[in-house]
Design a protein around this motif. Sequence first.
Motif, PDB file in Angstrom:
ATOM      1  N   ASN A   1       0.736  -1.568   0.456  1.00  0.00           N
ATOM      2  CA  ASN A   1      -0.009  -0.614   0.168  1.00  0.00           C
ATOM      3  C   ASN A   1       0.585   1.544   0.254  1.00  0.00           C
ATOM      4  OD1 ASN A   1      -2.501   2.005   1.107  1.00  0.00           O
ATOM      5  ND2 ASN A   1      -0.772   1.968   2.666  1.00  0.00           N
ATOM      6  N   ALA A   2       1.827   1.367   0.654  1.00  0.00           N
ATOM      7  CA  ALA A   2       2.645   2.246   1.021  1.00  0.00           C
ATOM      8  C   ALA A   2       3.279   3.223  -0.838  1.00  0.00           C
ATOM      9  CB  ALA A   2       3.876   2.130   1.292  1.00  0.00           C
ATOM     10  N   ALA A   3       2.709   4.244  -0.749  1.00  0.00           N
ATOM     11  CA  ALA A   3       3.763   5.216  -2.126  1.00  0.00           C
ATOM     12  C   ALA A   3       4.147   6.398  -1.919  1.00  0.00           C
ATOM     13  CB  ALA A   3       2.472   5.025  -2.649  1.00  0.00           C
ATOM     14  N   VAL A   4       5.157   7.156  -2.861  1.00  0.00           N
ATOM     15  CA  VAL A   4       4.893   8.312  -2.461  1.00  0.00           C
ATOM     16  C   VAL A   4       4.416   8.628  -3.966  1.00  0.00           C
ATOM     17  CG1 VAL A   4       6.634   8.007  -0.999  1.00  0.00           C
ATOM     18  CG2 VAL A   4       7.937   7.910  -3.149  1.00  0.00           C
ATOM     19  N   TYR A   5       4.197  10.383  -3.981  1.00  0.00           N
ATOM     20  CA  TYR A   5       3.558  10.612  -4.985  1.00  0.00           C
ATOM     21  C   TYR A   5       4.136  12.468  -5.517  1.00  0.00           C
ATOM     22  CZ  TYR A   5       0.674  11.020  -0.723  1.00  0.00           C
ATOM     23  OH  TYR A   5       0.666  11.028   0.535  1.00  0.00           O
ATOM     24  N   PRO A   6       5.402  12.604  -5.802  1.00  0.00           N
ATOM     25  CA  PRO A   6       5.816  14.008  -5.389  1.00  0.00           C
ATOM     26  C   PRO A   6       5.037  14.778  -7.164  1.00  0.00           C
ATOM     27  CG  PRO A   6       8.283  12.063  -5.879  1.00  0.00           C
ATOM     28  CD  PRO A   6       6.508  11.829  -5.471  1.00  0.00           C
TER      29      PRO A   6
ATOM     30  N   ARG B   1       9.084  17.683 -17.180  1.00  0.00           N
ATOM     31  CA  ARG B   1      10.045  17.865 -17.934  1.00  0.00           C
ATOM     32  C   ARG B   1      11.296  17.802 -16.879  1.00  0.00           C
ATOM     33  NH1 ARG B   1       9.342  21.678 -23.174  1.00  0.00           N
ATOM     34  NH2 ARG B   1       7.655  22.365 -21.544  1.00  0.00           N
ATOM     35  N   GLU B   2      10.817  18.357 -16.204  1.00  0.00           N
ATOM     36  CA  GLU B   2      11.869  19.137 -14.926  1.00  0.00           C
ATOM     37  C   GLU B   2      11.747  18.014 -13.193  1.00  0.00           C
ATOM     38  OE1 GLU B   2       9.745  22.015 -12.864  1.00  0.00           O
ATOM     39  OE2 GLU B   2       9.338  22.956 -15.149  1.00  0.00           O
ATOM     40  N   VAL B   3      11.468  16.417 -13.742  1.00  0.00           N
ATOM     41  CA  VAL B   3      11.221  15.596 -13.252  1.00  0.00           C
ATOM     42  C   VAL B   3      13.057  15.370 -12.378  1.00  0.00           C
ATOM     43  CG1 VAL B   3      10.976  13.176 -11.616  1.00  0.00           C
ATOM     44  CG2 VAL B   3       9.113  14.998 -12.862  1.00  0.00           C
ATOM     45  N   PRO B   4      13.352  15.091 -11.812  1.00  0.00           N
ATOM     46  CA  PRO B   4      15.300  14.662 -11.722  1.00  0.00           C
ATOM     47  C   PRO B   4      14.771  13.169 -11.378  1.00  0.00           C
ATOM     48  CG  PRO B   4      14.476  16.142  -9.910  1.00  0.00           C
ATOM     49  CD  PRO B   4      13.462  15.899 -10.285  1.00  0.00           C
ATOM     50  N   LEU B   5      16.042  12.700 -12.179  1.00  0.00           N
ATOM     51  CA  LEU B   5      15.905  11.244 -12.452  1.00  0.00           C
ATOM     52  C   LEU B   5      15.738  10.731 -11.154  1.00  0.00           C
ATOM     53  CD1 LEU B   5      15.913   8.989 -14.457  1.00  0.00           C
ATOM     54  CD2 LEU B   5      18.287   8.931 -14.115  1.00  0.00           C
TER      55      LEU B   5
ATOM     56  N   VAL C   1      10.475   6.990  -6.620  1.00  0.00           N
ATOM     57  CA  VAL C   1       9.178   6.757  -6.622  1.00  0.00           C
ATOM     58  C   VAL C   1       9.448   5.849  -6.937  1.00  0.00           C
ATOM     59  CG1 VAL C   1       6.842   7.193  -7.636  1.00  0.00           C
ATOM     60  CG2 VAL C   1       8.459   8.905  -7.826  1.00  0.00           C
ATOM     61  N   VAL C   2      10.139   4.855  -8.240  1.00  0.00           N
ATOM     62  CA  VAL C   2      10.131   3.938  -8.429  1.00  0.00           C
ATOM     63  C   VAL C   2      10.175   2.741  -7.522  1.00  0.00           C
ATOM     64  CG1 VAL C   2      10.868   1.707 -10.086  1.00  0.00           C
ATOM     65  CG2 VAL C   2       9.815   4.016 -10.715  1.00  0.00           C
ATOM     66  N   ALA C   3      11.018   3.580  -6.746  1.00  0.00           N
ATOM     67  CA  ALA C   3      11.925   2.115  -5.042  1.00  0.00           C
ATOM     68  C   ALA C   3      10.704   1.693  -4.742  1.00  0.00           C
ATOM     69  CB  ALA C   3      12.908   3.116  -4.940  1.00  0.00           C
ATOM     70  N   VAL C   4      10.180   2.941  -4.148  1.00  0.00           N
ATOM     71  CA  VAL C   4       8.613   2.976  -3.225  1.00  0.00           C
ATOM     72  C   VAL C   4       7.492   1.786  -3.579  1.00  0.00           C
ATOM     73  CG1 VAL C   4       7.361   3.645  -1.348  1.00  0.00           C
ATOM     74  CG2 VAL C   4       9.884   4.442  -1.942  1.00  0.00           C
ATOM     75  N   ASN C   5       6.828   2.519  -4.325  1.00  0.00           N
ATOM     76  CA  ASN C   5       5.625   1.901  -5.279  1.00  0.00           C
ATOM     77  C   ASN C   5       5.686   0.790  -6.233  1.00  0.00           C
ATOM     78  OD1 ASN C   5       5.851   4.714  -4.425  1.00  0.00           O
ATOM     79  ND2 ASN C   5       4.947   5.539  -6.292  1.00  0.00           N
TER      80      ASN C   5
END
Length: 245
Positions: free
Chosen positions: A85-90, A95-99, A105-109
């Motif tokens: 269920n855990a997730a982050v959602y910045p 075009r501005e998302v730093p790698l 996000v991928v690590a948690v979700n």
Amino acid sequence: MTTALVTGAGGALGRSIALRLASDGHAVAVLDITAAAVEETARLVEKQGGTALPLTVDLRDATAIDGAFARTAEELGPVGILVNNAAVYPSRPFREVPLAEYDDVVAVNQRAYWIAAQAATAQMVPTGGGAIVNIASITMHGGWADLAAYVSTKGAAAALTRALARELGPHEIRVNCVSPGAFPTDAEKIHPDPEEYHRFVLERQSLKRRGRGEELAAVVSFLAGPDASFVTGQTVEVNGGWVMS
Ligand SMILES: NC(=O)c1ccc[n+]([C@@H]2O[C@H](COP(=O)([O-])OP(=O)(O)OC[C@H]3O[C@@H](n4cnc5c(N)ncnc54)[C@H](O)[C@@H]3O)[C@@H](O)[C@H]2O)c1
């Protein structure tokens, strides 16, 4: 009754899910990165007469996840129900998302859903089966501006559900997905104008009220429980009739 492990159980929906699974009679390991939040969830479970094991774990750390499952098995018995269920959602324009933020996000979700499912499966197979419920999001259907990383991981949760259901069925492990609509939790704070967002949601839902965490938890409870014994590989939409499938 069995042992359930709920990730993100310090957050609003995770807490509702943990409380519901505890009232179903399961011992619940409640995992979150925030110690105070997860201890509060454990306190609430115990207040209603249940058994809880609070686990303060950063889901970006694979070793820590495995450690949490080992501790759960030791203290509560092997995990028979996992709720990812855990997730982050910045929120930020694509075009501005730093790698580094994307990786987080991928690590948690996504990656942690995978690792936890593997750890749970290792405990479920020897005991003859179990149930995994992955939490996705309504945003995986229509997309959502400024949330591309989050949305893509939620699509992955639904796809992982189908892949694992296919593979783990012979072990009597059922894997399902719950896709929430808009529930009034901390997640909503990313929207700048709460009143406007509230109106926006009600315009789109068929039911003209906001959903409650318990209403989401009831569906998770069903999918994790014996009444869903022939249900696997499915995604259930819990959104007050916003997206219909
Ligand atoms: N609230 C909504 O409207 C809504 C809509 C669609 C989907 N969802 C999904 O429901 C789930 C729960 O969302 P919520 O609204 O309760 O959000 P929330 O932010 O209240 O809860 C998420 C929890 O995950 C925990 N978490 C974040 N990073 C972590 C990490 N590295 N390690 C361990 N724990 C970590 C947070 O501390 C938090 O307690 C999420 O998967 C979310 O995507 C929520």
